[in-house]
Design a protein around this motif. Sequence first.
Motif: not given
Lengths: 590, 281
Positions: A134, A193, A197
């Motif tokens: 990631t 990220l 998320q």
Amino acid sequence: MSLLRAEGLCVTAHIGGVKVAALDGLSLALAPGKVLGLVGESGAGKSMLGRAMAQLLPPGFAVSAGTLEFAGQDLVAMAPDKRRALLGRQIGFIPQEPLSALNPVRSIGSQFAEHLRRLGVADWRAAALAALDTVQLPDLLDRFAHQLSGGMCQRVLIAMAFASKPALVVADEPTTALDVTIQARIVALMRDLQIAQNTAVLFITHDLRLAAQVCDEIAVLYAGRVVEHGPADVVLAQPLHPYTKCLLLAAPAMSGPRQALYALPDQMPGLRALAEMTGCRFAPRCPLARDACRKEVPALAGGAHKAACPHIAEIGKIAVSELAPAAVATTGETLVSVRGLGKTFRGRFGRKPTVAVHDVSFSIAAGEFVGVVGESGSGKSTLARLLMGLEHKTTGDIHLAGQDVGRWEAAARRLRLRTAQMVFQDPQSALNPRRRVGAIVTQALEAVGIGLAERRVRAAEILADLGMPQELADRAPSQLSGGQRQRVNIGRALCLVPKLLVADEIVSGLDVSVQAQLLGLLARLRTEHGFALLLISHDLAVVRYLCERVMVMRNGRVVEAGRTDAVFANPQHEYTRELLASVPGPAILR
Amino acid sequence: MPRWLRDTRVIIGLSVLVVVLALALLAPLLVQATPDEQDLLATLLPSAWAKGGEAAHPLGTDSLGRDVLARLLYGTRLALTVAAIAAPGAMILGTIAALLGGYFGGWVDWVIGRAVDVWMSFPPVILSLILMVGLGTGSRNVILAIVLVDWTRFCRVLRAEVLVVVQRDYVTAARLVGFSHARVILREILPAIVPLLVTLLTLEMGIAVVVEAILAFVGLGVKPDEIAWGQMIADGRATIYQAPINLLAPVAAIFVTVAGFNLLGDGLRRSLDLRLVEGRG
């Protein structure tokens, strides 16, 4: 429903028997999936919030009032084992110094494994590889921190922080130790990220422009109090508090006409000074301050965009003028001429030799300001050390004031003494802590055996030049502020009135308002003394502000050189373009 | 009051040493007996408070009937003289070597470093014994032996400190404004290592007292007519069962003096070393 909520949070420090509020009535709310920027200069108390969450306050500091809630649970009153269960799972941390945050004697894999096992992941290896993926890193589980670059280490730490899919990530100056281009990549990665998320991020930084680029909301902190709070783009475009406005005007811009920098006087009061202060803590430095400001603490008022100042109507009065072109009579005489300069460091113990500087040619006219920009490791500091004779060149010629240097050591040393001086990066290391300021700035006179009385006179002149009060001559460097120390550092180089100053990153690590003071000082000294300057910096805006010409270095080579405005407006080399694109800030402000 | 004078260890150490020094200087006033006067009719007298003791000999007499207290007090003079000359001597030699090696680096450092390595590979007591055999006995030679053996202690520790200071930008800056090498060393580097120097010097004084005692004990130290604690221990050893105080008194004297130096040194290190001071806030 906000994820992180602080209500009237006070962190009190005990200093010499006095209680001082290092954080004074902090009220913030961070919604899930949002990014809140906590912006302030050093000493603003911006790290206190993160430390209070983890109960890692420095000795003598304690939460004395208010609440700090995470998802409805009180973090301050919480039992330690319960808090520990939250940290690392629900709340992730990204530290400032990536290299020191990783254990040097354990592989990345073993550190990942420890973290993931704690989270209860069965197949840690697969999970670690997925986490590294990631952040766009390959399999480096068997490697150690020292084998990775700073940017890679920081990406590993980001991967770890996000591995548990936390609801909140606290990032405390995550990119301060990194180069600009890497900073841009890290910040973009974090943002990706965070969106993927739906994590909330508390982004702590000293850089208002970087915060504006990353954050949804910004809270500006001054001496432990929030002075302004609002949506990021609004705060940046229309600051309401005088401090925010001054901070924005103190940082040199990358576009538009070159403006003078707003020089806030002094610096943020330390904890000791705060103990005796009443009213608005910014009042002593504020251009809009009046007597009432020093008596009453202004409340944070307003709707979505709040400011703690009763005089926001007058904010327009704080402005800077356009910068007049430097009034320096350049005779066109060439002061420095460098041709084909190269430096190769011998490889020790069978390692390959390192080419630090390769075939660099340039010249500096008398009175001209030239900037050198590039990342760490680009050879710009080596270039400065070669010029000053601190390294021996491998190839090429250096001419100073028409004379070849580097052939006869003693003669070159005499020539350099009269023409060139160097200002070092870190005043902490560059000033002998056992000497008085007056002795430091007149060291050059001591070297030729000039008496104390005469040196005192010259010291007074230099301090006046630097805009420092005379009584500082008898102080030790440790009694000065960071900005004052850097001035003394400059003053020492100016003692014999050199024709060339070589300055290596002299404003990096300083707060924006202090940086503005120093840049203004250099510009003023230039008109008074007419020296030339070779300014080495990683900060393109600083170079744009001060220098007529710029050289872009990469891997020891000059990849592009020319007039600053031309190079920055129309970069030819791919690397220059990348550097320019990495400058933080929303596109409108670049 | 400077910080180092407020440290408890420094205060205790200094007080002990001041008392020891006063005893050495005032010895003729404190005891009537002269230390080398023999009285073969009154050998191995016990101390004054024990049965058979005499008030004229508070700590009794040794196997040749010499007054133990007088010898103890006069012996202090030699111990302190050796400490006061040998330790600074070793310090000067070691500091010069450390400054040259640490500052110039390269082959200078290599040569000095290897010399120290070779020197330190000899056990210090053996090396000083060998030197004494070559030089002959006498307090002057004891001092010389200690200087020649112990300069390496200073050199190795100080060189490490010099290497740290040399890295600091102010040393480079001093060169750039025209300081000669000698001036850089004296004005910029030496002041920075003085705290460590003072600490090492104090500890070395304690070591010098012990080494002097060892050399005197094996009979390779001072000449027989000079009074040394080590000699007293050697004499007392033979009569340890008849007159234990003859052995215990000089041992206690060495212990107290060395403890004084060590406490002082330890206290100075704690209060002068900036890293330790800052660590405690």
